[in-house]
Design an enzyme around this catalytic site. Structure first.
Site, PDB file in Angstrom:
ATOM      1  CG  ASP A 273      -2.162  -0.963   1.124  1.00 16.26           C
ATOM      2  OD1 ASP A 273      -2.051  -1.895   0.444  1.00 16.26           O
ATOM      3  OD2 ASP A 273      -3.022  -0.789   2.044  1.00 16.26           O
TER       4      ASP A 273
ATOM      5  CG  HIS B  53       2.092   0.423   4.485  1.00 16.95           C
ATOM      6  ND1 HIS B  53       1.791  -0.551   5.447  1.00 16.95           N
ATOM      7  CD2 HIS B  53       0.942   1.097   4.214  1.00 16.95           C
ATOM      8  CE1 HIS B  53       0.640  -0.399   5.935  1.00 16.95           C
ATOM      9  NE2 HIS B  53       0.122   0.619   5.358  1.00 16.95           N
TER      10      HIS B  53
HETATM   11 ZN   LIG Z   1      -2.707   3.558   3.200  1.00 22.90          ZN
END
Ligand SMILES: [Zn+2]
Length: 230
Positions: free
Chosen positions: A53, A198
């Site tokens: 992400d 992430h």
């Molecule tokens: Zn996010």
């Protein structure tokens, strides 16, 4: 959905300013069941979905792509529109390597606090950009922070996207240390897990280092990675 109307194939020379196609028009409306976030895949198989992400980020995304290539893994990248528009080359590279390009809003706001019009703008603008950049309409959406709202679920369904949550969260964004990230993932993964990592939103070198450690461990223990079809 994979059944959307054919879009032009992305070409390396396509300029980001190419004429915008019509708004994404899904070939079918998602059913009611599809409007609930997916937290896990079918646990009947030893599969894991890796989701990445907040990118793309030129500091980390290329390294992540190289690692995924090394291990033959396809992942789902939940991209933030305002990052994607600055790094369209990276967006095209992610898609060209066979990963899913997914919608993570334009500015990563808390969608629960926004009007329906603003929610629609966040999602539609991002889907339009990703469609324009890769030739594919995103089929998955993830609310920032996993903070879903009924408005966001309805709007994402209208735009032809299914909502994807996660079941394994090592909280890598808080930079707890590479060892902690690795241990949390290896402790919590089970068949059908959706793992949250992430590659954007700050210094993600701990996440990149953790991927180098835990991906081969999971592969050695018989897991297969999948990017779930829309
Ligand atoms: Zn996010």
């Amino acid at each position: 959905p994979t059944a959307v109307a054919p879009a032009p194939s992305p070409s390396p020379s396509a300029a980001p300013s190419a004429p915008a196609p019509a708004a994404p028009s899904p070939a079918r409306a998602p059913t009611g069941g599809e409007s609930r976030p997916v937290y896990e895949l079918d646990a009947g198989q030893r599969v894991v979905a890796l989701t990445i992400d907040d990118g793309p980020d030129p500091r980390h995304t290329p390294t992540v792509l190289a690692l995924l290539e090394q291990y033959g893994i396809r992942a789902t990248f939940f991209l933030i529109g305002e990052n994607a528009t600055e790094h369209t080359g990276l967006v095209r590279e992610i898609a060209a390597r066979g990963h899913h390009i997914a919608n993570h809003t334009w500015t990563h706001p808390d969608l629960r606090s926004l009007s329906e019009g603003k929610v629609r703008d966040e999602l539609e603008r991002t889907s339009d950009l990703l469609h324009r950049t890769t030739g594919k309409v995103p089929s998955w959406f993830r609310a920032p922070g996993g903070d879903w709202s009924s408005t966001a679920l309805r709007v994402s369904a209208e735009l032809g996207m299914r909502p994807m949550a996660w079941s394994v969260d090592p909280r890598d964004w808080a930079r707890p240390g590479t060892g902690v990230i690795t241990d949390r993932i290896l402790r919590d993964v089970r068949p059908g897990a959706i793992v949250l990592n992430h590659d954007g939103g700050g210094d993600r070198s701990q996440t990149v280092a953790a991927l180098k450690t835990y991906l081969p461990v999971l592969i050695d223990s018989g897991y297969h990675f999948t990017a779930p079809p829309g």
